[in-house]
Write a protein that holds these residues in place. Structure first.
Motif, mmCIF file in Angstrom:
data_model
loop_
_atom_site.group_PDB
_atom_site.id
_atom_site.type_symbol
_atom_site.label_atom_id
_atom_site.label_comp_id
_atom_site.label_asym_id
_atom_site.label_seq_id
_atom_site.Cartn_x
_atom_site.Cartn_y
_atom_site.Cartn_z
ATOM 1 N N SER A 106 8.575 1.544 -5.183
ATOM 2 C CA SER A 106 7.311 1.913 -4.536
ATOM 3 C C SER A 106 6.232 0.857 -4.771
ATOM 4 N N ARG A 147 1.691 3.197 -7.284
ATOM 5 C CA ARG A 147 1.179 4.528 -6.971
ATOM 6 C C ARG A 147 1.754 5.535 -7.973
ATOM 7 N N ILE A 190 4.218 9.598 -4.237
ATOM 8 C CA ILE A 190 4.947 8.590 -3.447
ATOM 9 C C ILE A 190 5.634 9.221 -2.236
ATOM 10 N N ASP A 203 5.690 4.216 1.164
ATOM 11 C CA ASP A 203 5.300 3.422 -0.017
ATOM 12 C C ASP A 203 6.420 2.523 -0.522
ATOM 13 N N ARG A 262 -0.478 -4.629 -0.142
ATOM 14 C CA ARG A 262 -0.376 -3.506 -1.081
ATOM 15 C C ARG A 262 -0.353 -4.006 -2.528
#
Ligand code: MN
Length: 274
Positions: free
Chosen positions: A82, A85, A90, A94, A110
């Motif tokens: 992921s 996060r 999740i 992601d 990200r």
């Protein structure tokens, strides 16, 4: 040079040629920074990876930190993890692809887990490992900071019989903030793990590995439970009877058939949460 490393070198050459050709043709240096993708993945695997994160959050194994990864089913030199996060939040969108140096294929701006190098470096040294969990489960901490080793106390945690070493980060890196922030620290942790199913990280948590998402989730639930039960048995006083290595071996052979019944129940409960 290992088979895996030779394979990686060949791939690097194969991918380098088209990249150079594109740069020369366009005259642009606004190059793609990420490695090439190994291609699409069965949505069921992505769904299981999302479920693994949510199950381990639901079971108290992962807190706001910690992570789960799976090796790419079509390329041993890629893994899926992921973006940065909390595990219980999740979702499918992601999940990102990384090479084994832990570079993202397409970051899309990200943010990434600081400790993703745990995953890349273990996948490099353990061809048998298909999934990895990094946890801060509190029950494991006492066994990383004392001289008492984890031992298998019940049938669900028979894999503990294979040994759970302790990674002492000071031996390789001196004083740090304890996090696995780069490839060198990831490699040091992978060395400490060796061929074991898990390693404790002194004053930090643990890394747990397995041949599938389902198996590593099972191990990640039962390792902290084993730790709690072992401490409770020790607190009763007197000698403790652990699983015999022969018993552990028989159980592990059976576990190879999977955790189907428990997986279905864990997944349904965890995914029912908003
Ligand atoms: Mn950590």
């Amino acid at each position: 040079m290992s088979k895996l490393h030779r394979y990686r070198s060949r791939r690097a050459i194969l991918f380098a040629v088209p990249v150079v050709a594109v740069l020369c043709a366009s005259g642009s240096v606004a190059a793609q920074s990420g490695p090439a993708s190994a291609g699409p993945v069965d949505p069921q695997l992505i769904e299981d990876l999302v479920a693994a994160n949510r199950i381990l959050a639901d079971q108290g194994v992962l807190d706001g930190w910690g992570h789960v990864s799976v090796r790419h089913p079509r390329d041993p030199n890629r893994y899926l993890l992921s973006r940065s996060r909390a595990p219980e939040l999740i979702s499918v969108d992601d999940i990102m692809e990384f090479d084994l140096d832990s570079n993202p294929v397409d970051a899309k701006g990200r943010s990434l887990y600081t400790e993703r190098f745990i995953h890349g470096e273990i996948y490099k040294t353990r061809p048998d490992v298909m999934a990895i969990v990094h946890t801060h489960a509190p029950a494991l901490i006492p066994f990383g900071i004392s001289k008492v080793s984890l031992k298998p106390v019940y049938h669900r945690s028979a894999f503990v019989a294979a040994g759970v070493p302790v990674f002492e980060i000071r031996e390789r890196a001196g004083m740090t903030d304890m996090l696995i922030r780069d490839q060198a620290l990831g490699r040091a942790l992978a060395d400490a793990l060796g061929n074991h199913p898990a390693a404790l990280m002194r004053g930090h948590g643990a890394v747990i590995v397995g041949p599938s998402i389902q198996r590593v989730v099972g191990r990640s639930i039962f390792l902290p439970l084993n730790a709690t039960l072992q401490m409770q048995a020790a607190a009763l006083g007197g000698p403790v009877t652990y699983l015999d290595p022969e018993e552990a071996k028989k159980i592990e052979e059976r576990e190879g058939y999977g955790l189907g019944r428990a997986w279905e129940a864990w997944k349904r409960k965890a995914m029912a949460k908003p």
